[in-house]
Design an enzyme around this catalytic site. Structure first.
Site, PDB file in Angstrom:
ATOM      1  N   ASP A 126      43.866  43.128  34.401  1.00 53.62           N
ATOM      2  CA  ASP A 126      44.861  42.066  34.550  1.00 53.62           C
ATOM      3  C   ASP A 126      45.934  42.539  35.514  1.00 53.62           C
ATOM      4  OD1 ASP A 126      43.653  40.247  32.822  1.00 53.62           O
ATOM      5  OD2 ASP A 126      44.709  41.022  31.071  1.00 53.62           O
TER       6      ASP A 126
ATOM      7  N   ASP B 170      41.226  34.470  34.336  1.00 50.43           N
ATOM      8  CA  ASP B 170      41.986  33.769  33.288  1.00 50.43           C
ATOM      9  C   ASP B 170      42.538  32.444  33.816  1.00 50.43           C
ATOM     10  OD1 ASP B 170      41.568  35.976  31.606  1.00 50.43           O
ATOM     11  OD2 ASP B 170      43.469  36.904  32.196  1.00 50.43           O
TER      12      ASP B 170
END
Length: 163
Positions: free
Chosen positions: A122, A140
């Site tokens: 991330d 995401d």
């Protein structure tokens, strides 16, 4: 009446989109790994920073204590379910089919990370001085925008029915 087929209701365009999205996601994650310091914010604009970290769970680090096989199996089940929805949805519903493509691409993009590294990379952080949102990535974003696209499609369908 003949049903109008939208682009992502056909197998080849949806497969091509998913492949391009996964490749883009993986290229960005490779660059993030190569260029960003680990868990140090790199400001981009006020309230947005790049911040490389690892997610051992699913969205927002939920289930981070679960076994890898469970998380991989859950992601595969989600992809299978979304494919099932894609096949059952009328071929004229553009936003629904776009949303399914985005959700599948995002789920598979994060699955690639999970299978290679055992975690998901991330790197996008929204924040203020007193608050920060969960760190996330392009995959995401695909999942979130895809879900929004499906909701939009349902709202548009309800509006058409009301006419």
């Amino acid at each position: 009446m003949i049903e109008r087929q939208v682009l992502f209701s056909r197998p080849l365009p949806i497969a091509a989109f998913i492949l391009v999205a996964i490749v883009a996601d993986q290229i960005i994650k490779y660059l993030v790994e190569a260029l960003l310091p680990f868990q140090q914010a790199v400001p981009v604009i006020p309230m947005l920073a790049l911040y490389r970290t690892y997610n051992y769970g699913v969205a927002f680090s939920m289930l981070s204590g679960m076994e890898d096989w469970f998380i991989v199996g859950m992601r595969l089940a989600v992809v299978a379910f979304v494919l099932w929805l894609w096949r059952r949805t009328p071929k004229d519903r553009f936003f629904a089919h776009l949303g399914y493509a985005m959700i599948i691409a995002g789920a598979l993009g994060n699955l690639v990370d999970r299978l290679i590294f055992g975690y998901v990379i991330d790197y996008i952080l929204f924040h203020t001085a007193n608050w920060s949102f969960a760190v996330f990535n392009l995959a995401d974003s695909f999942i979130t925008v895809g879900a929004g696209s499906i909701i939009l499609d349902e709202l548009l369908l309800a509006k058409r029915r009301d006419r």
